[in-house]
Write a protein that holds these residues in place. Structure first.
Motif, PDB file in Angstrom:
ATOM      1  N   VAL A  90      70.663  43.415  29.687  1.00 51.38           N
ATOM      2  CA  VAL A  90      71.287  42.098  29.792  1.00 51.38           C
ATOM      3  C   VAL A  90      72.648  42.249  30.457  1.00 51.38           C
ATOM      4  N   PHE A  91      72.769  41.683  31.649  1.00 48.98           N
ATOM      5  CA  PHE A  91      74.054  41.624  32.345  1.00 48.98           C
ATOM      6  C   PHE A  91      74.513  40.168  32.298  1.00 48.98           C
ATOM      7  N   ALA A  92      75.353  39.824  31.331  1.00 49.63           N
ATOM      8  CA  ALA A  92      75.862  38.459  31.172  1.00 49.63           C
ATOM      9  C   ALA A  92      77.266  38.430  31.749  1.00 49.63           C
ATOM     10  N   LEU A  93      77.393  38.029  33.013  1.00 50.84           N
ATOM     11  CA  LEU A  93      78.597  38.302  33.782  1.00 50.84           C
ATOM     12  C   LEU A  93      79.507  37.110  33.974  1.00 50.84           C
ATOM     13  N   SER A  94      79.142  35.935  33.452  1.00 51.01           N
ATOM     14  CA  SER A  94      80.052  34.799  33.509  1.00 51.01           C
ATOM     15  C   SER A  94      81.346  35.165  32.795  1.00 51.01           C
ATOM     16  N   ASN A  95      82.466  34.762  33.389  1.00 47.34           N
ATOM     17  CA  ASN A  95      83.773  35.180  32.880  1.00 47.34           C
ATOM     18  C   ASN A  95      84.712  33.980  32.812  1.00 47.34           C
ATOM     19  N   PRO A  96      85.407  33.755  31.717  1.00 46.99           N
ATOM     20  CA  PRO A  96      85.602  34.671  30.582  1.00 46.99           C
ATOM     21  C   PRO A  96      84.520  34.591  29.504  1.00 46.99           C
ATOM     22  N   VAL A  97      83.707  33.539  29.518  1.00 49.04           N
ATOM     23  CA  VAL A  97      82.683  33.399  28.477  1.00 49.04           C
ATOM     24  C   VAL A  97      81.329  33.740  29.080  1.00 49.04           C
ATOM     25  N   PRO A  98      80.659  34.777  28.592  1.00 48.97           N
ATOM     26  CA  PRO A  98      79.378  35.189  29.174  1.00 48.97           C
ATOM     27  C   PRO A  98      78.243  34.214  28.872  1.00 48.97           C
ATOM     28  N   GLU A  99      77.121  34.451  29.564  1.00 47.69           N
ATOM     29  CA  GLU A  99      75.930  33.613  29.352  1.00 47.69           C
ATOM     30  C   GLU A  99      75.428  33.716  27.912  1.00 47.69           C
ATOM     31  N   ILE A 100      75.611  34.874  27.302  1.00 48.18           N
ATOM     32  CA  ILE A 100      75.403  35.036  25.862  1.00 48.18           C
ATOM     33  C   ILE A 100      76.462  36.014  25.374  1.00 48.18           C
ATOM     34  N   ARG A 101      77.108  35.699  24.268  1.00 47.59           N
ATOM     35  CA  ARG A 101      78.190  36.545  23.773  1.00 47.59           C
ATOM     36  C   ARG A 101      77.604  37.798  23.143  1.00 47.59           C
ATOM     37  N   PRO A 102      78.219  38.943  23.396  1.00 51.15           N
ATOM     38  CA  PRO A 102      77.645  40.202  22.926  1.00 51.15           C
ATOM     39  C   PRO A 102      77.335  40.228  21.440  1.00 51.15           C
ATOM     40  N   GLU A 103      78.211  39.659  20.614  1.00 49.03           N
ATOM     41  CA  GLU A 103      77.964  39.701  19.180  1.00 49.03           C
ATOM     42  C   GLU A 103      76.722  38.892  18.794  1.00 49.03           C
TER      43      GLU A 103
END
Length: 419
Positions: A290-303
Motif C-alpha cells: 500500500v503506497f498511500a501518498l496523498s500529503n499531508p493526509v494519506p488515502e488511508i492512515r497507517p494506524e
C-alpha cells in the motif's frame, strides 16, 4: 484527542513555524552569490567591460563554449504556471513562488545545482511553452513544476522535442521514479514479481499516469494495472478518455475501485485524503503493498491500515512514517547526472537507471550519519526500509553517475563532454 484533532494541531504549529521561517530574518529562501573576485578595478574590468568581450566572442563563434565561460552548465530553471501547486490547486504563479524557491533550496543543498525560480503568467499552455522556449538559452536544464494535467504532458513533450537541454516535469517522472524503486523492493520482500502483480492506481493525473508508464517499461503488464479516476476504472471501452488516459487503459470488465481492489497485490494512491476505505483494503491479496501518498493526509492512515492488514508493506508521503516517497530522492541527482554528462534530454533509460540505483542502495549497510539524522539505532532493508532516506550522503554518488552513464550509453550525451 482524535487522530483528526492531532493532525490539525500539528498542522497549525507547522503553519506558524513556516511563516516565521519564510519571513525572517529576511524574506524568501534564496539569493544570488558572486563566485569571482570583485574587490579591485582589475576584477571589475574582467567581470564586465572590457574583459567580458572575449568570452562573448568565443561563445558567438562556438555556442558550446557557454558551458566553459558561464554558469549555464550548472543552472536550472524551476518554472511553473501555478496551475497545480501542491495540493492547493490553481493558486496562480505568484502564490507558487514559495514552492519554487523551496525547490531551489533542495537542488542546491542536495546536488549543488544553482536555480532561478521563474513563475509565469500564461493564459494558455502555448503561452507557457513559448516563454520557456525563449528563455531556454540561459539554462543547462528545465525543471517543470506544478503544471496541471493534462496540459503538463503536452508542455513537456513539446519542450523536450524543441530544446537541446534536459526538460523534466518532476511531478510526473520524479514521483514515478521513487514509487518504482520502492515498489520493486517491496515486491521482492513480499515474494512477488512486477510482471505478475495486479496494481491499482488511484489518481490519473501527472504522477499517476507517469508511474503507470514507467512501471510498464519495467515489466508490469498493462492489463494488470487498473487506474482509477472520478468515473471509475480507466478501461478501453470508455469514450471519455483523453489520449494520455487512453494510453494506460486496461482491457477489463472491472468498473469500480472496489472491483479492482479484490485480490490486488498493490495499491498506489496519488489522489486525496481518506479515499481507501478499510473494507476495500481487507479484500486485497495476501501480503499486499500500500503506497498511500496523498500529503499531508494519506488515502488511508497507517494506524487504520495496520488495524486491517498486518501482512502489508506500506509507504506514505509523510516524513513521520517509515518509507517516505519523497521526490528529493530523485530530481537533484537526476539533474546532477544530466548536467554532468551534458545530456540533451532526460530519457527513459536515465529514469530507469535512477530507479535501479535507488533500489540497490537500500540493500547496502546504512551509514551512521543517516541513523543519527533520523534518531535511529539501526536500519536495514526490510518492510520499513524499502527506499533510501533523503539525507543519505550516498545518493549523489550513486544516482547521479548512474544517470550520467545511462545518458552516454543511450546516445543523448557525448562520451566525454568538454570542460
Amino acid at each position: 484527542m482524535s487522530n483528526a484533532e492531532s493532525f490539525a494541531d500539528a498542522d497549525a504549529d507547522l503553519n506558524r513555524a513556516a511563516l516565521e521561517y519564510h519571513a525572517k530574518p529576511v524574506p524568501g529562501k534564496t539569493a544570488v552569490e558572486i563566485k569571482k573576485p570583485a574587490a579591485t578595478q582589475r576584477d571589475l574590468s574582467l567581470a564586465y567591460t572590457p574583459g567580458v568581450a572575449e568570452p562573448v566572442r568565443r561563445i558567438a563563434a562556438e555556442p558550446s563554449a557557454a558551458y566553459r565561460y558561464t554558469n549555464k552548465g550548472n543552472l536550472v530553471a524551476v518554472i511553473t504556471d501555478g496551475s497545480a501547486v501542491l495540493g492547493l490547486g490553481g493558486v496562480g504563479p505568484l502564490a507558487s513562488k514559495p514552492v519554487m524557491e523551496g525547490k531551489a533550496v533542495l537542488f542546491k543543498h542536495f546536488a549543488d545545482i544553482d536555480v532561478f525560480d521563474i513563475e509565469v503568467y500564461a493564459r494558455h499552455p502555448q503561452e507557457f511553452i513559448e516563454t520557456v522556449r525563449r528563455i531556454a538559452p540561459t539554462f543547462g536544464g528545465i525543471n517543470l513544476e506544478d503544471i496541471a494535467a493534462p496540459h503538463c504532458f503536452e508542455v513537456e513533450q513539446i519542450l523536450i522535442e524543441e530544446l537541446d537541454i534536459p526538460v523534466f516535469h518532476d511531478d510526473q517522472h520524479g514521483t514515478a521514479i521513487i514509487i518504482a524503486a520502492g515498489l520493486l523492493n517491496a515486491l521482492e520482500l513480499q515474494g512477488k514479481r512486477l510482471e505478475d502483480a495486479r496494481i491499482v492506481v488511484l489518481g490519473a493525473g501527472a504522477a499517476g499516469i507517469a508511474s503507470i508508464r514507467l512501471l510498464m517499461s519495467l515489466g508490469a503488464h498493462r492489463n494488470n494495472i487498473y487506474a482509477i479516476d472520478r468515473q471509475g476504472v480507466i478501461h478501453t471501452g470508455r469514450r471519455d478518455l483523453n489520449p494520455f488516459k487512453f494510453g494506460i487503459a486496461a482491457d477489463t470488465d472491472k468498473r469500480t475501485m472496489r472491483d479492482a481492489l479484490v485480490d490486488a497485490d498493490v495499491f498506489i494512491g496519488v489522489s486525496g485524503p481518506d479515499l481507501l476505505p478499510p473494507d476495500m483494503l481487507a479484500t486485497m491479496a495476501p501480503r499486499p503493498i500500500v503506497f498511500a501518498l496523498s500529503n499531508p493526509v494519506p488515502e488511508i492512515r497507517p494506524e487504520i491500515a495496520w488495524g486491517v492488514r498486518d501482512d502489508m508493506i506500506m509507504a506514505t508521503g509523510r516524513s513521520d512514517y517509515p518509507n517516505q516517497v519523497n521526490n528529493v530522492l530523485g530530481f537533484p541527482f537526476i539533474f546532477r547526472g544530466a548536467l554532468d554528462a551534458r545530456a540533451s534530454r532526460i530519457n527513459e533509460e536515465m529514469q530507469i537507471a535512477a530507479v535501479k540505483a535507488l533500489k540497490d542502495l537500500t540493500h547496502e549497510p546504512v551509514p551512521q550519519s543517516v541513523l543519527d539524522a533520523y534518531g535511529l539505532k539501526a536500519l536495514a532493508h526490510g518492510p520499513e526500509y524499502i527506499i533510501p532516506k533523503p539525507f543519505d550522503p550516498r545518493l549523489r554518488e550513486r544516482v547521479a553517475p548512474a544517470v550520467a552513464a545511462a545518458a552516454v550509453a543511450s546516445g543523448v550525451a557525448p562520451a566525454a563532454p568538454a570542460n
